[in-house]
Design an enzyme around this catalytic site. Structure first.
Site, PDB file in Angstrom:
ATOM      1  N   SER A 130       0.818  -1.207   0.000  1.00  0.00           N
ATOM      2  CA  SER A 130       0.000   0.000   0.000  1.00  0.00           C
ATOM      3  C   SER A 130       0.850   1.254   0.000  1.00  0.00           C
ATOM      4  CB  SER A 130      -0.952  -0.017   1.190  1.00  0.00           C
ATOM      5  OG  SER A 130      -0.341  -0.560   2.308  1.00  0.00           O
ATOM      6  N   HIS A 151      -2.088  -2.633  -6.535  1.00  0.00           N
ATOM      7  CA  HIS A 151      -2.655  -2.356  -5.212  1.00  0.00           C
ATOM      8  C   HIS A 151      -4.168  -2.502  -5.233  1.00  0.00           C
ATOM      9  CE1 HIS A 151      -3.298   0.700  -1.740  1.00  0.00           C
ATOM     10  NE2 HIS A 151      -3.309  -0.529  -1.303  1.00  0.00           N
ATOM     11  N   GLU A 163      -5.004  -0.018  -8.157  1.00  0.00           N
ATOM     12  CA  GLU A 163      -4.036   1.039  -8.459  1.00  0.00           C
ATOM     13  C   GLU A 163      -2.776   0.327  -8.991  1.00  0.00           C
ATOM     14  OE1 GLU A 163      -2.553   4.768  -5.671  1.00  0.00           O
ATOM     15  OE2 GLU A 163      -3.062   2.904  -4.729  1.00  0.00           O
ATOM     16  N   ASN A 202      -3.298   6.054  -0.854  1.00  0.00           N
ATOM     17  CA  ASN A 202      -2.858   6.267   0.532  1.00  0.00           C
ATOM     18  C   ASN A 202      -2.171   7.601   0.765  1.00  0.00           C
ATOM     19  OD1 ASN A 202      -3.960   4.073   1.871  1.00  0.00           O
ATOM     20  ND2 ASN A 202      -2.453   2.719   0.931  1.00  0.00           N
TER      21      ASN A 202
HETATM   22  N1  CAA Z   1     -15.901  -9.615   1.373  1.00  0.00           N
HETATM   23  C1  CAA Z   1     -16.733  -9.754   0.326  1.00  0.00           C
HETATM   24  N2  CAA Z   1     -17.884  -9.065   0.198  1.00  0.00           N
HETATM   25  C2  CAA Z   1     -18.213  -8.221   1.189  1.00  0.00           C
HETATM   26  C3  CAA Z   1     -17.396  -8.030   2.314  1.00  0.00           C
HETATM   27  C4  CAA Z   1     -16.200  -8.786   2.389  1.00  0.00           C
HETATM   28  N3  CAA Z   1     -15.339  -8.656   3.415  1.00  0.00           N
HETATM   29  N4  CAA Z   1     -17.977  -7.121   3.118  1.00  0.00           N
HETATM   30  C5  CAA Z   1     -19.124  -6.738   2.519  1.00  0.00           C
HETATM   31  N5  CAA Z   1     -19.254  -7.394   1.348  1.00  0.00           N
HETATM   32  C6  CAA Z   1     -20.329  -7.200   0.367  1.00  0.00           C
HETATM   33  C7  CAA Z   1     -21.682  -7.589   0.876  1.00  0.00           C
HETATM   34  O1  CAA Z   1     -21.974  -8.938   0.608  1.00  0.00           O
HETATM   35  C8  CAA Z   1     -22.598  -6.678   0.082  1.00  0.00           C
HETATM   36  O2  CAA Z   1     -22.739  -7.219  -1.213  1.00  0.00           O
HETATM   37  P1  CAA Z   1     -24.011  -6.830  -2.140  1.00  0.00           P
HETATM   38  O3  CAA Z   1     -23.963  -5.365  -2.390  1.00  0.00           O
HETATM   39  O4  CAA Z   1     -23.718  -7.635  -3.348  1.00  0.00           O
HETATM   40  O5  CAA Z   1     -25.218  -7.242  -1.394  1.00  0.00           O
HETATM   41  C9  CAA Z   1     -21.783  -5.404  -0.085  1.00  0.00           C
HETATM   42  O6  CAA Z   1     -20.413  -5.792   0.108  1.00  0.00           O
HETATM   43  C10 CAA Z   1     -22.193  -4.372   0.925  1.00  0.00           C
HETATM   44  O7  CAA Z   1     -22.048  -4.972   2.211  1.00  0.00           O
HETATM   45  P2  CAA Z   1     -23.016  -4.729   3.439  1.00  0.00           P
HETATM   46  O8  CAA Z   1     -24.373  -4.354   2.955  1.00  0.00           O
HETATM   47  O9  CAA Z   1     -22.885  -5.866   4.390  1.00  0.00           O
HETATM   48  O10 CAA Z   1     -22.324  -3.557   4.223  1.00  0.00           O
HETATM   49  P3  CAA Z   1     -22.028  -2.111   3.753  1.00  0.00           P
HETATM   50  O11 CAA Z   1     -23.071  -1.582   2.843  1.00  0.00           O
HETATM   51  O12 CAA Z   1     -21.711  -1.406   5.006  1.00  0.00           O
HETATM   52  O13 CAA Z   1     -20.701  -2.269   2.887  1.00  0.00           O
HETATM   53  C11 CAA Z   1     -18.368  -2.131   2.693  1.00  0.00           C
HETATM   54  C12 CAA Z   1     -19.518  -2.783   3.417  1.00  0.00           C
HETATM   55  C13 CAA Z   1     -18.382  -2.546   1.216  1.00  0.00           C
HETATM   56  C14 CAA Z   1     -17.093  -2.632   3.350  1.00  0.00           C
HETATM   57  C15 CAA Z   1     -18.546  -0.575   2.792  1.00  0.00           C
HETATM   58  O14 CAA Z   1     -18.714  -0.207   4.128  1.00  0.00           O
HETATM   59  C16 CAA Z   1     -17.392   0.187   2.214  1.00  0.00           C
HETATM   60  O15 CAA Z   1     -17.282   0.369   1.027  1.00  0.00           O
HETATM   61  N6  CAA Z   1     -16.517   0.675   3.111  1.00  0.00           N
HETATM   62  C17 CAA Z   1     -15.307   1.415   2.712  1.00  0.00           C
HETATM   63  C18 CAA Z   1     -14.259   0.433   2.315  1.00  0.00           C
HETATM   64  C19 CAA Z   1     -13.008   1.115   1.865  1.00  0.00           C
HETATM   65  O16 CAA Z   1     -12.862   2.334   1.856  1.00  0.00           O
HETATM   66  N7  CAA Z   1     -12.051   0.291   1.484  1.00  0.00           N
HETATM   67  C20 CAA Z   1     -10.742   0.782   1.075  1.00  0.00           C
HETATM   68  C21 CAA Z   1      -9.850   0.741   2.250  1.00  0.00           C
HETATM   69  S1  CAA Z   1      -8.300   1.392   1.850  1.00  0.00           S
HETATM   70  C22 CAA Z   1      -7.492   0.133   1.186  1.00  0.00           C
HETATM   71  O17 CAA Z   1      -7.916  -0.989   1.095  1.00  0.00           O
HETATM   72  C23 CAA Z   1      -6.146   0.478   0.727  1.00  0.00           C
HETATM   73  C24 CAA Z   1      -5.063   0.416   1.702  1.00  0.00           C
HETATM   74  O18 CAA Z   1      -3.936   0.251   1.259  1.00  0.00           O
HETATM   75  C25 CAA Z   1      -5.217   0.634   3.125  1.00  0.00           C
END
Ligand code: CAA
Length: 297
Positions: A130, A151, A163, A202
């Protein structure tokens, strides 16, 4: 005889992928790779981590079957395309090796040197780092032109972005091959054309999260109010402190430290002392059961 360009394109065709590290990123990358039809090997030194990865992939595929997005036969075929193992033996047939280990620079250097030793000539070595320099990872190998950053975002099966990061020596062909592979996995790609600390996501996301921790540290607002403010005020799916817990506070701290050091100690990238304190306490977020929130583990 094939013209030189066609020959090169043929050499860069990716069919077999090896993924190192079966944590939350590695298992997600294995999932989307296998779903795209790639032959996948997932490696981890821990058998328990591999068992956990397999269970997670099964659960996520099962959820998609339940929602009728894929058939049960598709789910079975996806899982069958993934081999799980603790060694890199036999990996000389992989076209693309993706490292998805913990965000620790010395560990990644060691893994890259090890991957270069087992990979066939011409195989691409990618890192899901990352923030760590792709150029420095490339320098641990015999093939810097074949080293690239790939990424993925967490959760990998849901998040649309990959990315791609070009190191100083990454060739056009390597970039094009991994870009095409990410697109085949159903992802939208962006290119970090310069290998600068934190790349795009990031570089912007972590100072935002760090600033939220400073706001908490300085008593500006409570954890809940900081998250509600940003969630409802800027329409993001998670507030910054919820997101930090989701990513892992140790990962957030490691990235801030890479940004701080990589930008010549610029104080705008100074990690908040409270973030350091939480990591020292072992309050790493969801994965440890406690971070800015309690997860009742
Ligand atoms: N694995 C697979 N699918 C998942 C999952 C997981 N861990 N968590 C949730 N899902 C799926 C659910 O099944 C659901 O699917 P459908 O739309 O097909 O029904 C969908 O994602 C939405 O899930 P929920 O309704 O249970 O929950 P939500 O609406 O709160 O969504 C989330 C969960 C997708 C995690 C959402 O909260 C989100 O987008 N959060 C932000 C995530 C983010 O910013 N990620 C980037 C982090 S930074 C990074 O990764 C880079 C780094 O280097 C640090």
């Amino acid at each position: 005889m094939l013209p030189a360009k066609a020959k090169q394109r043929e050499m860069m065709t990716i069919q077999k992928i090896g993924i190192v590290g079966a944590g939350q990123m590695g298992n997600g990358i294995a999932h989307v790779s296998a779903a795209a039809g790639y032959d996948v090997c997932l490696q981890d030194i821990s058998m328990a981590a591999l068992d956990c990865a397999k269970a997670t992939i099964e659960k996520n595929l099962g959820r998609m079957v339940k929602k009728e997005r894929i058939s049960a036969a598709d789910a079975d075929a996806t899982l069958a395309r993934i081999a799980f193992g603790t060694s890199l033996e036999g990996w000389a047939d992989r076209d693309l090796l993706i490292e998805a280990a913990t965000e620790n620079v010395n560990l990644k250097y060691k893994i890259f040197a090890g991957l270069a030793a087992v990979a066939r000539p011409g195989a691409i070595l990618a890192s899901n780092t990352s923030s760590i320099s792709i150029t420095a990872l490339a320098a641990q190998t015999d093939r810097p032109e074949l080293v690239v950053g790939m990424h993925f975002m967490n959760p990998v099966p849901v998040m649309k972005l990959v990315e791609i990061i070009r190191g100083l020596a990454t060739s056009d062909e390597t970039y094009e091959a991994v870009n095409a592979a990410a697109e085949k996995m159903g992802k939208t790609t962006v290119l970090a054309a310069k290998d600068m600390p934190g790349f795009i996501v990031n570089r912007i996301l972590m100072p935002y999260i760090n600033e939220a921790v400073f706001a908490l540290y300085e008593g500006v607002a409570s954890v809940e109010d900081i998250d509600t403010a940003m969630k409802l005020g800027t329409n993001v799916p998670m507030g910054p402190l919820t997101l930090a817990d989701f990513i892992g506070l140790d990962t957030c701290l490691a990235i801030m430290q890479v940004l701080h050091e990589g930008m010549g100690g610029d104080s705008k990238y100074r990690a908040c002392p409270l973030l350091k304190k939480y990591v020292e306490a072992g309050w790493l977020g969801r994965k440890s059961g406690r971070g800015f929130y309690n997860y009742g583990v």
